[in-house]
Design a protein around this motif. Structure first.
Motif, mmCIF file in Angstrom:
data_model
loop_
_atom_site.group_PDB
_atom_site.id
_atom_site.type_symbol
_atom_site.label_atom_id
_atom_site.label_comp_id
_atom_site.label_asym_id
_atom_site.label_seq_id
_atom_site.Cartn_x
_atom_site.Cartn_y
_atom_site.Cartn_z
ATOM 1 N N TYR A 151 0.844 -1.195 0.000
ATOM 2 C CA TYR A 151 0.000 0.000 0.000
ATOM 3 C C TYR A 151 0.880 1.246 0.000
ATOM 4 O O TYR A 151 2.108 1.163 0.091
ATOM 5 C CB TYR A 151 -1.010 -0.001 1.130
ATOM 6 C CG TYR A 151 -0.516 -0.027 2.568
ATOM 7 C CD1 TYR A 151 0.682 0.559 2.976
ATOM 8 C CD2 TYR A 151 -1.303 -0.591 3.570
ATOM 9 C CE1 TYR A 151 1.081 0.564 4.284
ATOM 10 C CE2 TYR A 151 -0.911 -0.588 4.896
ATOM 11 C CZ TYR A 151 0.288 -0.013 5.243
ATOM 12 O OH TYR A 151 0.685 0.005 6.549
ATOM 13 N N THR A 152 0.260 2.422 -0.094
ATOM 14 C CA THR A 152 1.006 3.668 -0.208
ATOM 15 C C THR A 152 1.162 4.344 1.159
ATOM 16 O O THR A 152 0.443 4.022 2.115
ATOM 17 C CB THR A 152 0.296 4.652 -1.147
ATOM 18 O OG1 THR A 152 -0.942 5.055 -0.537
ATOM 19 C CG2 THR A 152 0.028 4.033 -2.509
ATOM 20 N N GLU A 156 -2.105 5.749 2.296
ATOM 21 C CA GLU A 156 -2.952 4.779 2.998
ATOM 22 C C GLU A 156 -2.408 4.499 4.396
ATOM 23 O O GLU A 156 -3.171 4.323 5.351
ATOM 24 C CB GLU A 156 -3.028 3.497 2.179
ATOM 25 C CG GLU A 156 -3.761 3.643 0.854
ATOM 26 C CD GLU A 156 -3.619 2.406 -0.010
ATOM 27 O OE1 GLU A 156 -4.613 1.666 -0.124
ATOM 28 O OE2 GLU A 156 -2.518 2.175 -0.565
ATOM 29 N N GLY A 171 -3.541 7.127 6.823
ATOM 30 C CA GLY A 171 -4.925 6.906 7.221
ATOM 31 C C GLY A 171 -5.068 5.759 8.195
ATOM 32 O O GLY A 171 -5.858 5.821 9.158
ATOM 33 N N ARG A 172 -4.274 4.710 7.982
ATOM 34 C CA ARG A 172 -4.369 3.541 8.853
ATOM 35 C C ARG A 172 -3.840 3.834 10.257
ATOM 36 O O ARG A 172 -4.304 3.232 11.235
ATOM 37 C CB ARG A 172 -3.619 2.360 8.225
ATOM 38 C CG ARG A 172 -4.398 1.706 7.102
ATOM 39 C CD ARG A 172 -3.574 0.609 6.430
ATOM 40 N NE ARG A 172 -3.235 -0.478 7.341
ATOM 41 C CZ ARG A 172 -3.981 -1.575 7.537
ATOM 42 N NH1 ARG A 172 -5.133 -1.717 6.884
ATOM 43 N NH2 ARG A 172 -3.585 -2.519 8.360
ATOM 44 N N SER A 197 -10.190 -2.011 9.882
ATOM 45 C CA SER A 197 -11.051 -1.677 8.737
ATOM 46 C C SER A 197 -12.349 -1.015 9.173
ATOM 47 O O SER A 197 -12.873 -0.131 8.483
ATOM 48 C CB SER A 197 -11.369 -2.948 7.936
ATOM 49 O OG SER A 197 -10.188 -3.499 7.408
ATOM 50 N N GLU A 251 -11.137 6.828 10.413
ATOM 51 C CA GLU A 251 -9.769 7.197 10.034
ATOM 52 C C GLU A 251 -9.260 8.394 10.824
ATOM 53 O O GLU A 251 -8.080 8.473 11.171
ATOM 54 C CB GLU A 251 -9.730 7.494 8.533
ATOM 55 C CG GLU A 251 -8.343 7.685 7.967
ATOM 56 C CD GLU A 251 -8.342 7.715 6.458
ATOM 57 O OE1 GLU A 251 -7.971 8.760 5.885
ATOM 58 O OE2 GLU A 251 -8.717 6.690 5.845
#
Length: 557
Positions: free
Chosen positions: A45-46, A49, A52-53, A168, A172
Motif C-alpha cells: 500500500y502507499t 494509505e 490513514g491507517r 477496517s 480514520e
C-alpha cells in the motif's frame, strides 16, 4: 557582568513544538504519499494509505480502552502492522512494548507483566505460546489477533477481535494531541545472558533526536559515507522488537523511502524480496549476513546494489571480504539496547575511497565514527579519558540525548549503568588518531590469562580467515594455574568437514604468531569443531552458554 544565561522570551501565541513522533510524518505526508510500503508478498500500500491507517489503529486501540499512559504489547514478525504501531501507539500518548518473541516463555511473561501491558497484539504463530502463559498475566485486559491470511482460528483465548477487521471498521480521523516530549514512547527488554531481562525505555524527544542524528550521521560524508537517501529501498533484517529495529524504520518513514518488511526471516524470502523489490539498504547482525551469503539461492542474485550496516556483534574481516566480493557495500554500526541504539558508523573518509579492498576492510570493520551529538570516550578504571592513539584500551562510556535514563523499575542497576554521569557500555576498545572507535571485546568476554588480556575478537577474526572455517567463537575457560585460557569453537564449511584437524587450525594461528599479529601465549589451548555455535534470541554469540558447554566437554575428556 552577567551572572546567568538569558533564556529567550516567548511570544504568548508562539507554538512550543514539542519533539513528538507525530512530527516525523510531516515530510512524508508531503513528498511520499504515493510511495510504497510492502509486507512480504502479502500486502502493498502507499504512504497515503499508511497515514490513514495510523488514525484507524489509534481509534481501534481507543475502543479497547487504550489511552495516555496505557501500554500496548506487540508480538509480531516484521510487518506493516508493526510499523503502524511504531507510530499510532506512542502518538496517542500510550507506550509501545515491543515483545521479544524469541525469549523463553517464562521470560516473555515476565516482560509482559513487568511492562504492565494493557492490550496485547498477537500474531497467530504465537497463539499457542500465549495460551500457555496467559494464566500468569497480571495486567493484560484485551488480546487482539494478528493474521497474515484471514481464516478460522482455534484458540482457548478470549480475543477482542482480529487486527485487520478492527482497523477496517474503525474511523480514520484521530486528533493526535500534543503533550510533554519527555513522555515515554517505548519500552523493551535487553537480552542479556545473565539474570532476568532488563527493561529500557525511551521518550518521544529521544526517538526524534535519534532519528535526525542517524540520518545526519549516515549522510555526513556523502558520497563516501554509509548513505541513506529518499531514493533507497529499505528492508530491515533486524527484528522490530529489538531496539526499534535500530531506529531505522522511523528514519525511513521520515524521508519517505520505499519500505519492505519481510516477516519471519526465511533466507529464500529475504533473497527474493531483495531481488524483486530492488532493496538497496538493510541492516542486520553478522549471523544473518553469513546465512544469506551461504545460502545456495544467493549465488543467483545480483547483490551489487545492496548497502548493509552490520551491528549487534563485531563484523569479522573474513565476512566483510566475502560481502565486498559479492559487490555489497558493507559497514559496521555500533550501539546497544541501552543507547536506542546508534552511536557510531564506520564511514570511509574521502582519502580512503581509492584504497584497495584489503586496505578498506579494517576500517569498515571498526566500530566507526560517532554520529552527531554523540560524546564517546574510552576511559581507564578511574574514569579518566585515554589518548586517541589506537592502542590505549579501556571501557567505552558515552553521553548523548537518546540514552535510556535507567533500567525500568531497577534503581540500583540504573545507578551502576550511569555511574559518574556517563553511560557505561561494558565494551572495551580504543580510539585512533582519526577518531575511529574499535571495540576489542566485552569486559566480560576478555580472556584474562596469566596477567595478560587476550581479545576474543582477535582470535575469532584470525581463524575466520582460514578457508575451511564458516563460523567461530573464542571464550576463556577456567584454568587452575593461569586463571583462564582461550578455547575456540569453530563450525567448518561442509566441504571441509573431516578434512581439517585441530592441529591444522593451531598451525594456522602460529602463522599469525610468526607475523607478530598475536603472541604465542594467545594461541588457544583447544580448538573444538562443533556443528553449531549457541546464539542469543537476536543472533549474537551466547558465550555464557558456550563456556558451560566447553567446561562440561573438557571435564569429560
Amino acid at each position: 557582568m552577567a551572572t546567568s544565561v538569558k533564556v529567550i522570551e516567548r511570544t504568548r501565541s508562539a507554538y512550543d513544538y514539542p519533539l513528538l513522533i507525530k512530527h516525523l510524518l510531516h515530510t512524508p505526508q508531503r513528498i511520499a504519499r504515493d510511495q510504497e510500503i510492502v509486507y512480504r508478498d502479502l500486502k502493498r500500500y502507499t504512504y497515503g494509505e499508511f497515514m490513514g491507517r495510523i488514525g484507524k489503529v489509534a481509534n481501534m486501540l481507543k475502543a479497547l480502552g487504550v489511552g495516555p499512559g496505557s501500554t500496548v504489547g506487540v508480538m509480531d514478525w516484521d510487518s506493516h502492522r508493526y510499523l503502524e504501531c511504531y507510530f499510532a501507539v506512542p502518538m496517542m500518548g500510550a507506550i509501545l512494548h515491543t515483545v521479544n518473541v524469541r525469549l523463553a516463555p517464562e521470560q516473555i511473561v515476565y516482560t509482559i507483566n513487568h511492562a504492565e501491558d494493557d492490550v496485547l497484539l498477537v500474531h497467530s504463530d504465537f497463539l499457542k505460546l500465549v495460551e500457555m502463559i496467559q494464566p500468569e498475566f497480571t495486567t493484560v485486559k484485551k488480546i487482539v489477533l494478528l493474521q497474515d491470511v484471514p481464516g478460522e482460528i482455534s484458540t482457548t483465548l478470549e480475543l477482542a477481535g482480529e487486527y485487520e477487521d478492527l482497523v477496517s471498521s474503525a474511523s480514520e480521523g484521530y486528533d493526535f494531541p500534543d503533550f510533554d516530549e519527555n513522555a515515554r514512547a517505548t519500552t523493551f527488554y535487553t537480552t542479556g545472558t545473565t539474570g532476568l531481562p532488563k527493561g529500557v525505555y525511551f521518550s518521544h524527544r529521544q526517538l526524534v533526536l535519534h532519528t535526525i542524528s542517524v540520518l545526519a550521521g549516515a549522510n555526513a560524508l556523502k558520497p563516501y559515507g554509509v548513505g541513506f537517501r529518499s531514493d533507497d529501498v529499505y528492508m530491515p533484517i533486524t527484528p522490530m522488537f529489538h531496539v526499534h529495529a535500530w531506529g531505522l524504520p522511523y528514519a525511513a518513514t521520515m524521508i519517505g523511502v520505499k519500505q519492505v518488511y519481510p516477516g519471519r526471516y526465511e533466507p529464500e524470502m529475504l533473497l527474493r524480496l531483495i531481488e524483486k523489490e530492488k532493496v538497496t539498504f538493510s541492516h542486520c547482525v553478522p549471523t544473518i549476513l553469513h546465512m544469506l551469503l551461504s545460502h545456495p539461492a544467493s549465488k543467483e542474485i545480483d547483490l551489487s546494489s545492496w548497502r548493509v550496516i552490520i551491528g549487534g556483534s563485531a563484523l569479522p574481516e573474513a565476512l566483510c571480504k566475502a560481502a565486498l566480493d559479492r559487490g555489497i557495500d558493507v559497514y559496521t554500526g555500533y550501539g546497544m539496547s541501552e543507547t536506542c541504539p546508534v552511536l557510531t558508523l564506520a564511514h570511509l573518509r574521502p582519502e580512503m575511497v581509492g584504497w584497495s579492498k584489503d586496505e578498506q576492510i579494517p576500517v569498515r570493520c571498526k566500530t566507526g565514527l560517532p554520529v552527531p551529538l554523540v560524546d564517546i570516550h574510552v576511559v581507564d578504571p578511574e574514569g579518566k579519558p585515554l589518548p586517541h592513539d589506537g592502542k590505549s584500551t579501556g571501557e567505552i562510556v558515552v553521553r548523548c540525548p537518546w540514552l535510556t535514563q535507567g533500567y525500568f523499575k531497577e534503581t540500583e542497576r540504573s545507578e551502576e549503568l550511569w555511574h559518574g554521569g556517563w553511560l557505561h557500555t561494558g565494551d572495551v576498545g580504543h580510539i585512533d588518531e582519526k577518531g575511529y572507535l574499535k571495540i576489542t571485546d566485552r569486559i566480560k568476554d576478555v580472556i584474562k590469562t596469566g596477567g595478560e588480556w587476550i581479545s576474543s575478537l582477535d582470535l575469532e577474526n584470525i581463524i575466520l580467515k582460514h578457508e575451511a572455517v564458516s563460523e567461530a567463537a573464542a571464550i576463556g575457560v577456567p584454568h587452575e594455574k593461569w586463571g583462564e585460557r582461550p578455547v575456540v569453537l569453530v563450525v567448518l564449511k561442509p566441504e571441509y568437514r573431516g578434512k581439517v584437524s585441530e592441529e591444522d587450525l593451531r598451525n594456522f594461528y602460529m602463522d599469525f604468531v610468526d607475523k607478530g599479529v598475536i603472541s604465542k601465549w594467545g594461541v588457544p589451548d583447544r580448538i573444538l569443531m562443533v556443528d553449531q555455535i549457541p546464539k542469543t534470541s537476536v543472533g549474537k554469540l551466547d558465550k555464557k552458554v558456550m563456556r558451560q558447554q566447553v567446561i562440561d566437554l573438557l571435564k569429560q575428556g
